[in-house]
Every structure is written in structure tokens, then in C-alpha cells.
Design a protein around this motif. Structure first.
Motif, PDB file in Angstrom:
ATOM      1  N   GLU A 529       0.855  -1.206   0.000  1.00 50.20           N
ATOM      2  CA  GLU A 529       0.000   0.000   0.000  1.00 50.20           C
ATOM      3  C   GLU A 529       0.885   1.249   0.000  1.00 50.20           C
ATOM      4  N   VAL A 534      -1.720  -2.672  -4.112  1.00 50.31           N
ATOM      5  CA  VAL A 534      -2.702  -3.144  -3.140  1.00 50.31           C
ATOM      6  C   VAL A 534      -2.147  -4.363  -2.415  1.00 50.31           C
ATOM      7  N   ARG A 550      -9.490 -10.717  -6.444  1.00 54.91           N
ATOM      8  CA  ARG A 550      -9.594  -9.270  -6.204  1.00 54.91           C
ATOM      9  C   ARG A 550      -8.350  -8.534  -6.709  1.00 54.91           C
ATOM     10  N   ALA A 551      -7.201  -9.166  -6.563  1.00 54.66           N
ATOM     11  CA  ALA A 551      -5.967  -8.536  -7.058  1.00 54.66           C
ATOM     12  C   ALA A 551      -6.054  -8.356  -8.576  1.00 54.66           C
ATOM     13  N   SER A 554      -8.420  -5.612  -9.474  1.00 50.67           N
ATOM     14  CA  SER A 554      -8.051  -4.255  -9.030  1.00 50.67           C
ATOM     15  C   SER A 554      -7.352  -3.470 -10.126  1.00 50.67           C
ATOM     16  N   ARG A 556      -4.344  -3.116 -10.349  1.00 50.09           N
ATOM     17  CA  ARG A 556      -3.133  -2.517  -9.776  1.00 50.09           C
ATOM     18  C   ARG A 556      -2.160  -3.618  -9.360  1.00 50.09           C
ATOM     19  N   ALA A 558      -0.217  -5.949  -7.016  1.00 51.25           N
ATOM     20  CA  ALA A 558      -0.742  -6.442  -5.743  1.00 51.25           C
ATOM     21  C   ALA A 558       0.241  -7.395  -5.080  1.00 51.25           C
TER      22      ALA A 558
END
Ligand SMILES: Cc1ncc(C[n+]2csc(CCOP(=O)(O)OP(=O)(O)O)c2C)c(N)n1
Ligand SMILES: [Mg+2]
Length: 579
Positions: A529, A534, A550-551, A554, A556, A558
Motif C-alpha cells: 500500500e 494493493v 480481487r488482485a 483491481s 493494480r 498487488a
């Protein structure tokens, strides 16, 4: 490295628009422009770099030659990114670094590329020519050290000769077995004013040659007959496939060959996935320490076909093959023929051409019961590992399984070189070439995160998942910042056993104690972070699956922090017993 997909191949020769020439000011055309234009003509899209005054000309010139500078946090990472780019795209990778420590920081990447036969060009800055050997700041003579870790290294002393040296570097990189090269360009040569029309004398009016020279077909009829006879009389043949097959795009030829004759096969290094590893005749990785079925197969075989490979460390330097077994070896690099263990038939040829030639008129009477027993042994071996993999903290295999369940089929995987990675490396089943990156013979911890970031930059539409231990993560975790800056949303799975596990286990077995092996658990999601990525913590298979999903969603970079149970991998157990 051959192009895997002509449409996606970054090696397509690019036409670079001429730029206006002026003696000073922003339009000045100089050595850096000659360099970048020569690189763009050879399909280079990115130069990985940590900046330095002496290479500013490259930073200035790159954009107008259509090349993106990727400014990393460490030169080793830049070198590893160049390597992964070459492995994934089939076009050599390029990094540019400043003089002295900038260059020496690339040594590990050069070694990794050398041992894995990957073509990369490292461009190093240098003090001006009239300051050479006079103690200029940061300046050393890097040529002796770079010569020992590359195929070829040299220095350019005249601005207008830069394109000629790029042409030479390309030929050295790609000739025979590919590998890294180093080119030093002093600042006054790189920043010297140039004529935009300068072309290397070696090229005349031709466009640059970007392909590897073809390996001649096997024309020796006697050799062909000998190999055909050895196979025709074999009941229990085994095929081991290495790097050459990847560069030669030989997957289809190999698949047809093993299916036609029913030959069990094992894949190593860059050849991972060139034939689907879930094929019924694929019996796992071609590393004896990681694969008991391979050891059995080699102990019982009567003929070993070592295709585009050599008897390396992970084949016990050839001692895994009993005396009396017929060995047929092919390699594009004649130096590798008979290395460590003499072959009965040693042939300098590319694997695809060799198999096609040998197949003409070949019939074999393979002992199918034996082949079935080898294939079954591999299924059992894989299954055994799966069975032990229950409970929390996760067994490395359970971690892998949960990650795989959440990954789309075109995911590119990367592994490091810790204990956890030896589990994962042996258990992964790749079903296509170009979907797996691993430092390989250099065993270099630290390659994995840069590898993954470069893969993502080259293939933005494919998910990239990097497995790394809590030790390996420390080497280049700050490249997460590079991933954030350049929009490379990789997923890094940190398998945390709170130890330098691969070293700790054999150490305590031998000495009865562990010395300085612990790594306290750190808050890696919070680090992620802090760097703009993330972070997730995942302790159970469910949490791992959710975190990966979810990664990936996202968009982004991770980090998934997964505590794991330290269980010694078969690979580590085997090699530590050997030494
Ligand atoms: C550059 C480099 N330095 C040292 C090593 C030796 N080494 C191999 S595995 C290992 C421990 C790795 O620890 P970690 O990444 O946490 O993975 P684990 O073994 O715990 O699964 C070390 C130090 C290496 N392979 N490469
Ligand atoms: Mg560890």
C-alpha cells in the motif's frame, strides 16, 4: 529466442522517421540518437534503465525513436527486465546503465541471461575518452568483468560507429546459443553530434538482420542412420527436451513425434510448456532432483534422447544415466555436445529439423507396458504431493492449487528459487510455451519480481502471477513502485515461512542448529500500500482464491501475503544430500 507469435512479436522491424538535425538545442542529433534508432530498427520497444549523467543522451533520444524508457529502482532489476522481455517476446532485451557501479549492478542479470541462453544487450556509460584511466568519478574499466559474464563485450570510441557496434552486438547475441553482450559508450561518444544518415558500413543498403542465423539442417547421412537405428532398436526410450526446442518453436514436431512412437518425455528450462505438460506422455520436469519418476525412467531406459539440451547440474551431470544406455544428444551449440557425459550419437542440429529428418522411415517397437508404468508413476508422484497438502499454515502445494483455481488460462507464472519455489516449479503444469519465467541455472533470488513486471509490460492483456518467498521478496520488492509508475499490475504471492527456508533445513540437518535463518513476519500488504500497490493477507485456500481474484480485478500491482508451512521440497532434499 524465436518469435512465438508473429502478430505479437515485438521484433517486427520498425521504420523510424528521420528527425531534424541541429548542432545544438533540443533537436540536436547525437550518438544516443544513433543508438536508439538502431535499436528501434531491431524491434526494441523499451530500454530498462537506472539513469546517470553519462547516459542522458539515451534518455533524450529514446522517445523520438519510439522507445519507452522504463526507469527502475536498481540496475539488476533493469537487467532482469531486459531478460524477461527477450524470453517473452522473442526479441532481445536492452538495458542501459551508468558507468562503474551502474554496470557492475547488472552482473547478476548478465549471468542469469548467460546461463539461460537469453539475448540481452547491456549498454554502459563511461567517462569521456580523455579521462579514461585517470580516476574519473565512478569510473572503472568494466570490460574484463563484463567479458567474463557475457558472450562478447566491447567499447565504442567514435560516435558514427555506434550503429556498426549495435549490428555487431546483435550478431554476437544471436549467434549459436544466444546470450548477453555488453557495449560501453563513453559520454562524449554518446553525446557527440552525429549525422542522421550514418549507417553501419557492414549493412550496405540492407535493413538490419534481426533473426538468428539458421542452424544448418543435419546433412550427415551416417549420423542420421545411426540415430535412427538407435531409436528403432530401443524398447524403452526417454526424451528430455531443453532450451533449443523453445527457440526452434519445435513444440508441434515434438508432440507429433512422441505421440507417433509413444515416448515418455520430460521438459526443462525454456522448454517448459512447449508441449502441454498435462499430456499423458509428459512425466514432469526434466530435473532429477525434483522428479523421482525421471530418475526411475532413466535408470530403466535403454535409449535417452537429449534434445536441444545437455547433461547439466539438474541432470546430475549425466550420472543419472547408467552405463550402457544409448545416448543421442542434439544441440545447436557444438560445445554443449558431450558436455559432462559423452553421448553415443552427438549431433549439432536444431531439434525440429532433427526430429523431422529422423522420422523418415523410422519404425519403433516401444514397450508400451513400460511406458504406461512410467506415466503412472508420475501421476502417483504428483498425487502424493497433493495428498500431504492440507491444513493451515498452507502447504506450498495447497497455496499453488488455490492460486491456480483463481487464475485465467493465459496467465504467465514466475517463480523464484526458494524452497517453496522448488515445490511450485515441479508441480506447475504449463500447457503453452512462453507462459513461465524462472531464473533457471543461475538460481538467482531476486530475478522474479523484475521478470514479472517486464512480462506484464510486454503482454498487458495477460495476468502475471509471481511466486516468491519472504527471503527472495526482499531483493527487489521496491520494484513494485516501478510497476505502479508504469502500469504493470502484477500479482506477487509472498509465500512466507518466516525463514530462508531452503538453506535453514539442510543447515539444521547437517549441523543440528539453524544459524541466523529467521525472518520475522513483516507487514508486506502495508508495504505494498505504501508503494501505491494493493495488499492482501491470505491464510486459507478460500482467502487465497479471493485475494487473487480481487488482485486481478483491481488493475493494480498487488501483494498477497500467504503464511506457509515450511516443508522441505524433494528438490532441496535431493541436492543437499548430494553435497
Ligand atoms: C542471489 C542469491 N543469493 C543466495 C541464494 C541462496 N539461496 C537459495 S534459496 C535461499 C533462501 C530463500 O528464502 P525464501 O525466499 O524465503 O524462500 P524459502 O526457501 O523460505 O521458501 C537462499 C538464501 C540464491 N539462490 N541466490
Ligand atoms: Mg522463506
Amino acid at each position: 529466442v524465436s518469435a512465438k507469435d508473429p502478430v505479437e512479436n515485438e521484433g517486427a522491424v520498425t521504420t523510424v522517421a528521420p528527425v531534424a538535425v541541429a548542432s545544438d538545442g533540443p533537436d540536436r542529433f547525437e550518438g544516443g540518437d544513433l543508438l536508439c534508432r538502431a535499436l528501434a530498427q531491431r524491434g526494441i520497444k523499451r530500454i530498462f534503465s537506472v539513469s546517470g549523467g553519462p547516459i542522458n543522451s539515451i534518455f533524450h533520444a529514446a522517445g523520438r525513436a519510439g522507445i519507452r524508457i522504463v526507469h527502475t529502482r536498481h540496475e539488476a532489476a533493469a537487467g532482469f527486465m531486459a531478460d524477461a522481455t527477450a524470453r517473452i517476446t522473442g526479441t532481445p532485451g536492452v538495458c542501459a546503465v551508468t558507468l562503474g557501479p551502474g554496470v557492475t549492478n547488472t552482473i547478476t542479470a548478465a549471468i542469469t541471461a548467460r546461463l539461460a541462453s537469453v539475448p540481452i544487450l547491456i549498454v554502459g556509460g563511461q567517462a569521456p575518452i580523455n579521462e579514461l584511466d585517470r580516476g574519473a568519478g565512478m569510473s572503472i574499466d568494466p570490460l574484463p568483468v563484463m567479458a567474463s559474464v557475457t558472450k562478447w563485450s566491447s567499447r565504442v570510441l567514435q560516435t558514427e560507429r555506434i550503429p556498426e557496434y549495435v549490428d555487431r552486438a546483435w550478431r554476437y547475441m544471436l549467434e549459436g546459443r544466444p546470450g548477453p553482450v555488453f557495449l560501453e559508450i563513453p559520454v562524449d561518444v554518446l553525446g557527440g553530434e552525429a549525422n542522421s544518415g550514418v549507417e553501419p558500413k557492414t549493412l550496405g543498403d540492407r535493413t538490419p538482420v534481426t533473426d538468428r542465423p539458421r542452424v544448418p539442417e543435419l546433412t550427415d547421412q551416417l549420423m542420421q542412420s545411426a540415430a535412427r537405428f538407435a531409436l528403432a532398436t530401443s524398447l524403452r526410450p526417454v526424451m528430455i527436451v531443453g532450451d533449443d526446442a523453445y527457440r526452434d518453436d519445435a513444440g508441434e514436431v515434438i508432440r507429433t513425434f512422441v505421440e507417433t512412437y509413444k515416448i515418455p518425455f520430460f521438459l526443462a528450462r525454456l522448454a517448459r510448456g512447449i508441449v502441454s505438460e498435462s499430456h499423458r506422455l509428459c512425466c514432469g520436469v526434466a530435473y532429477t532432483p525434483a522428479n523421482a519418476t525421471l530418475r526411475t525412467a532413466l535408470a530403466e531406459a535403454d535409449c535417452v534422447l537429449l534434445l536441444g539440451h545437455f547433461f547439466e547440474f539438474d541432470l546430475d551431470f549425466g550420472s543419472c544415466v547408467p552405463n550402457g544406455v544409448k545416448i543421442i544428444q542434439t544441440s545447436v551449440d557444438a560445445v554443449r555436445l558431450n558436455e559432462n557425459r559423452a553421448a553415443d550419437i552427438a549431433i549439432q542440429a536444431a531439434p525440429g529439423g532433427f526430429l523431422s529428418d529422423i522420422q523418415v522411415g523410422l519404425t519403433m517397437n516401444v514397450d508400451e507396458t513400460w511406458v504406461d508404468s512410467i506415466c503412472k508413476s508420475w501421476l502417483l508422484e504428483r498425487g502424493e504431493h497433493e495428498q500431504v497438502a492440507t491444513g493451515v499454515p498452507l502447504h506450498p502445494i495447497a497455496l499453488l492449487r488455490a492460486v491456480l483455481e483463481a487464475c485465467p488460462s493465459d496467465t504467465i507464472f514466475v517463480t523464484s528459487h526458494g524452497n517453496v519455489d522448488f515445490w511450485i516449479d515441479a508441480q506447475l503444469q504449463l500447457d503453452k510455451p512462453g507462459h513461465y519465467l524462472r531464473a533457471g541455472q543461475s538460481g538467482a533470488l531476486g530475478a522474479e519480481i523484475p521478470f514479472g513486471i517486464a512480462a506484464k509490460l510486454a503482454r498487458p492483456d495477460q495476468p502475471v502471477v509471481i511466486f516468491v518467498g519472504d527471503g527472495g521478496f526482499g531483493y527487489h520488492c521496491l520494484e513494485l513502485d516501478t510497476a505502479v509508475r508504469y502500469g504493470a499490475p502484477v500479482v506477487i504471492v509472498v509465500a512466507d515461512d518466516q525463514k530462508w527456508g531452503a538453506i535453514a533445513v539442510p543447515q539444521s540437518r547437517r549441523y543440528g542448529v539453524e544459524i541466523e535463518m529467521n525472518l520475522p513476519e513483516r507487514d508486506w500488504p502495508r508495504l505494498a500500500e505504501a508503494l501505491g500497490a494493493v495488499g492482501f493477507r491470505a491464510e486459507t485456500p478460500d482467502q487465497v482464491r479471493t485475494a487473487v481474484t480481487r488482485a486481478l480485478e483491481s488493475g493494480r500491482p498487488a501483494v498477497i501475503h500467504a503464511p506457509i508451512h515450511l516443508v522441505e521440497s524433494p528438490y532441496m532434499r535431493y541436492i543437499s544430500a548430494r553435497t
